[in-house]
Design an enzyme around this catalytic site. Sequence first.
Site, PDB file in Angstrom:
ATOM      1  CG  ASP A 177      -2.063   1.062   1.099  1.00  0.00           C
ATOM      2  OD1 ASP A 177      -1.714   2.251   0.951  1.00  0.00           O
ATOM      3  OD2 ASP A 177      -3.225   0.683   1.205  1.00  0.00           O
ATOM      4  NE  ARG A 208      -3.972   3.919   1.569  1.00  0.00           N
ATOM      5  CZ  ARG A 208      -5.236   3.694   1.691  1.00  0.00           C
ATOM      6  NH1 ARG A 208      -6.086   4.629   2.029  1.00  0.00           N
ATOM      7  NH2 ARG A 208      -5.322   2.201   1.709  1.00  0.00           N
TER       8      ARG A 208
END
Lengths: 218, 191
Positions: A42, A44
């Site tokens: 991911d 993030r």
Amino acid sequence: MIAELFDRNLRWAAGRARVDPEYFRRLASQQGPEYLWIGCSDSRVPANEIVGLDPGELFVHRNVANLAPPQDANFLSVLQFAVEILKVRHIIVCGHYGCGGVRAAVSGERHGLIDHWLQPVSCLCRRDAAELRGILDFDARVNLVCERNVLAQVASLADNPFVRDAWDRGQPLSIHGWIYSIQDGLLRDLETTIENVEGRGGASPKAPRGRARRSRAG
Amino acid sequence: MTRVGEVGLHEAHDGIEPISPELMATPLDFFFAEHFRHRQLCALIDRLSTTTFFDPGPIAEVVDFLRFEAPIHIIDEEEDLFPLLRRRCLPEDDVEGVLGVLSAEHKTDAILGRGVRDYLEHCLDTRAAPGANMDGRRDLAAFAAQERRHLALENAVVLPIARQRLTPEDLTGLARRLAARRGMAPGETGG
């Protein structure tokens, strides 16, 4: 758009060189990280940034749902190099709440090839199905499986022959399980640290209920 | 020119008290105090729902609270306190039933809160009294009623169990994360 990345790279490298003219020469001369980070792909969840470490300080392996699959040649190559050549002292498995891979597995819906990759998470869901059904809120259910998945990967790592060989050699090596929240940028220790062969029993992929396990990681 | 009623509302408006950062050192007390502030929010919203004149101060106060403080409080619970309780509670605590209800209510709160915020922002933009619109009044009242029920359950069930089950190390970690979430590094809370 792509040219912008090169511009950003120039500014980043120039900024580093301005602060420390020998930074890149020193970095190029050796790699000696103390930590292997196994995290999610991911975008993030940027490993170095989360823990405030510079390049060279963290050896990183990322894949969907932060798995440590004992059949994956890519992962095993990373693990062997980290443990036997770099001699990292800590392996950190870091999941994150709201993980899309875990969410896909919990949903039980078919998504194609990724379903095969996520099979270990699906197996966890089936194993804990009765308990998970008791959690009414879907997001809360996903978050619990995110935690359980980290514990399962820590347990799997503790059984990995590369790790066991290292412990047999007396090499200091700890395995930690953490979870990260994208919503607040903070890490939580899941208290599943294993430091030797004897500690493997404490890494049950099922979280303990009502039993506080202590970790040295704080 | 100020009408009598406008002064009356302004004087009656107690607002939402600020919370002391030091309280984060004892996180369960902090949660309790936060719940008290949420009750103050409900009281303020109730007052707004019955007022038929425009006073921007209390409206802006509610908008800011819903925008900045309420979402952090939900993270405090959903991604910190509740997962800790799931790890620490005993099967006989039967905590999952309550946590499941509360998590679902957090989602409802967020949806209702968004509606309240949009409505009050519209009131600010158009200099309209929040109580003057029937639908708006209904939304304000619905949010406050739902929030009060939610807080009562948290105070009656969750916090007492947390006091029993969380370890001193849990509370220390929780305190540090509460502070960090509010932009305070370790040692900056005075706790």
